[in-house]
Scaffold this motif. Structure first.
Motif, PDB file in Angstrom:
ATOM      1  N   ILE A  21       0.844  -1.202   0.000  1.00 52.29           N
ATOM      2  CA  ILE A  21       0.000   0.000   0.000  1.00 52.29           C
ATOM      3  C   ILE A  21       0.875   1.246   0.000  1.00 52.29           C
ATOM      4  CG2 ILE A  21      -1.611   1.361   1.407  1.00 52.29           C
ATOM      5  CD1 ILE A  21      -2.934  -1.304   2.199  1.00 52.29           C
ATOM      6  N   ALA A  22       1.899   1.272   0.851  1.00 54.53           N
ATOM      7  CA  ALA A  22       2.797   2.423   0.909  1.00 54.53           C
ATOM      8  C   ALA A  22       3.551   2.602  -0.409  1.00 54.53           C
ATOM      9  CB  ALA A  22       3.787   2.267   2.072  1.00 54.53           C
ATOM     10  N   SER A  24       2.517   1.680  -3.400  1.00 53.53           N
ATOM     11  CA  SER A  24       1.552   2.159  -4.393  1.00 53.53           C
ATOM     12  C   SER A  24       1.293   3.656  -4.233  1.00 53.53           C
ATOM     13  CB  SER A  24       0.229   1.407  -4.263  1.00 53.53           C
ATOM     14  OG  SER A  24       0.424   0.043  -4.497  1.00 53.53           O
ATOM     15  N   ILE A  25       1.180   4.108  -3.010  1.00 51.70           N
ATOM     16  CA  ILE A  25       0.971   5.539  -2.757  1.00 51.70           C
ATOM     17  C   ILE A  25       2.187   6.334  -3.215  1.00 51.70           C
ATOM     18  CG2 ILE A  25       0.729   7.264  -0.925  1.00 51.70           C
ATOM     19  CD1 ILE A  25      -1.065   5.212   0.535  1.00 51.70           C
ATOM     20  N   ALA A  26       3.382   5.838  -2.921  1.00 49.09           N
ATOM     21  CA  ALA A  26       4.610   6.538  -3.316  1.00 49.09           C
ATOM     22  C   ALA A  26       4.725   6.628  -4.837  1.00 49.09           C
ATOM     23  CB  ALA A  26       5.828   5.838  -2.727  1.00 49.09           C
ATOM     24  N   GLY A  28       2.231   6.527  -6.999  1.00 45.07           N
ATOM     25  CA  GLY A  28       1.183   7.442  -7.455  1.00 45.07           C
ATOM     26  C   GLY A  28       1.556   8.898  -7.250  1.00 45.07           C
ATOM     27  N   VAL A  29       2.129   9.203  -6.107  1.00 43.37           N
ATOM     28  CA  VAL A  29       2.558  10.583  -5.834  1.00 43.37           C
ATOM     29  C   VAL A  29       3.659  10.991  -6.803  1.00 43.37           C
ATOM     30  CG1 VAL A  29       3.755  12.036  -4.139  1.00 43.37           C
ATOM     31  CG2 VAL A  29       1.831  10.630  -3.425  1.00 43.37           C
ATOM     32  N   TYR A  30       4.616  10.098  -7.052  1.00 46.57           N
ATOM     33  CA  TYR A  30       5.700  10.410  -7.990  1.00 46.57           C
ATOM     34  C   TYR A  30       5.156  10.640  -9.397  1.00 46.57           C
ATOM     35  CZ  TYR A  30       9.813   9.885 -10.907  1.00 46.57           C
ATOM     36  OH  TYR A  30      10.790  10.090 -11.840  1.00 46.57           O
ATOM     37  N   TRP A  33       3.156  14.018  -9.542  1.00 47.55           N
ATOM     38  CA  TRP A  33       3.839  15.232  -9.082  1.00 47.55           C
ATOM     39  C   TRP A  33       3.974  16.195 -10.266  1.00 47.55           C
ATOM     40  CZ3 TRP A  33       4.597  15.895  -4.080  1.00 47.55           C
ATOM     41  CH2 TRP A  33       5.367  16.962  -3.655  1.00 47.55           C
TER      42      TRP A  33
END
Length: 56
Positions: A21-22, A24-26, A28-30, A33
């Motif tokens: 999960i972490a 996937s979030i990282a 997605g944020v990248y 951005w």
């Protein structure tokens, strides 16, 4: 202190879930951005820019 196999499996499954999960979030944020927009746009167009025609 004897840790059973079931306990270790439960901990590893929970850790793996939160890790994915972490991650996937990282990612997605990248990808979303704003500063990376030009880089991704250039990469998307570079595939088609060097294309001369169909491969024979």
């Amino acid at each position: 202190m004897d840790i059973s196999h079931d306990t270790l499996v439960g901990i590893s499954k929970s850790y793996g879930l939160f890790y994915l999960i972490a991650l996937s979030i990282a990612v997605g944020v990248y990808a979303l951005w704003p500063a990376n927009g030009k880089k991704f746009e250039r990469a998307a167009k570079s595939v088609l820019k060097d294309e001369e025609g169909p491969w024979r």
